[in-house]
Design an enzyme around this catalytic site. Structure first.
Site, PDB file in Angstrom:
ATOM      1  CG  ASP A 116      63.010 -73.010 -74.017  1.00  0.00           C
ATOM      2  OD1 ASP A 116      61.806 -73.136 -74.396  1.00  0.00           O
ATOM      3  OD2 ASP A 116      63.617 -72.264 -73.751  1.00  0.00           O
ATOM      4  CG  ASN A 166      53.174 -74.145 -71.015  1.00  0.00           C
ATOM      5  OD1 ASN A 166      54.041 -75.285 -70.833  1.00  0.00           O
ATOM      6  ND2 ASN A 166      53.577 -73.318 -72.118  1.00  0.00           N
TER       7      ASN A 166
END
Length: 247
Positions: free
Chosen positions: A27, A75
């Site tokens: 991330d 996503n």
């Protein structure tokens, strides 16, 4: 050639207490790029370089299973241009790194519904899986179109189907059997979960498997997460007393 800092950290690691399975939520790519006034795609590209470095570091430590959260079911909500860039980057990574991964005796497998990936990306992933299927030094388990809740529902549906078909009985269902209906069938639960970027949440990652996993959070953005940071996570893990609910 190891630098002095890495050698110092390696010497602190107990080779007899290496986590068998490490999971990483990669991330911070977008924030890394934004800090440098670069497009998000530049952050993803730099983040992919870290994948190569961390996979090789895991091999060096004799970690047997490495699970990486690459693309979640959520996503797909991102801008289409970013999704397209991520899928192209996936293809590029496989094309450039597969030979090295294969020579290092690493087996690639995935968790998630890869049937939803664009055809070119899916075919490259399938080629990587096929090429490395007999390798046995380390399993590189990549989360693609993966979500922890989605995985649990998928497993329940498959169990119900097998009950209906008479393949199993309801009373046979326990934790071990249920684990066989998850994407991670055959893999032990993660011993250590690493999340860089400063976020303190799981983001729907391996929700069933991390019941007794040790967490290691860091403010380092993923493109800045280097070999030495991986060593620090392992050293910190080795200081923990894992009781699994006992005393």
């Amino acid at each position: 050639m190891e630098n002095a800092k890495n050698i110092e950290l390696i010497n602190q690691i107990d080779k007899n207490n290496i986590p068998e399975h490490v999971a990483i939520i990669m991330d911070g790519n977008g924030r890394w790029a934004k800090k440098r006034f670069l497009p998000r795609s530049a952050g993803h590209h730099e983040g992919m370089k870290r994948v190569i470095e961390i996979v090789e570091t895991a091999e060096k430590l004799d970690i047997k299973y490495l699970s990486l959260y690459a693309f979640s079911t959520e996503n797909w909500k991102r801008p289409q241009e970013e999704i397209d860039n991520l899928m192209k980057l996936l293809i590029q990574y496989i094309k450039t790194e597969l030979d090295r991964i294969h020579k290092n005796n690493v087996k690639i497998q995935t968790m998630g519904d890869i049937s939803k990936l664009p055809r070119a990306s899916r075919e490259e992933v399938e080629r990587a899986i096929k090429t490395t299927k007999d390798n046995d030094k380390m399993i590189l388990n990549i989360g693609l179109n993966y979500g922890g809740r989605d995985e649990i529902i998928w497993g329940i549906k498959n169990i119900l189907e097998d009950i209906k078909m008479g393949n199993i009985k309801e009373e046979e269902i326990d934790e071990n059997l249920f684990s066989d209906y998850l994407y991670t069938k055959g893999l032990p639960d993660p011993d250590l979960l690493i999340r860089p970027s400063g976020e303190l949440r799981l983001s729907n990652f391996m929700l069933y498997q991390i019941a007794y996993t040790e967490f290691w959070f860091s403010d380092i953005l993923w493109p800045d997460f280097k070999e030495e940071d991986f060593y620090r996570a392992i050293i910190d893990y080795q200081k923990r007393n894992r009781r699994f609910g006992g005393i």
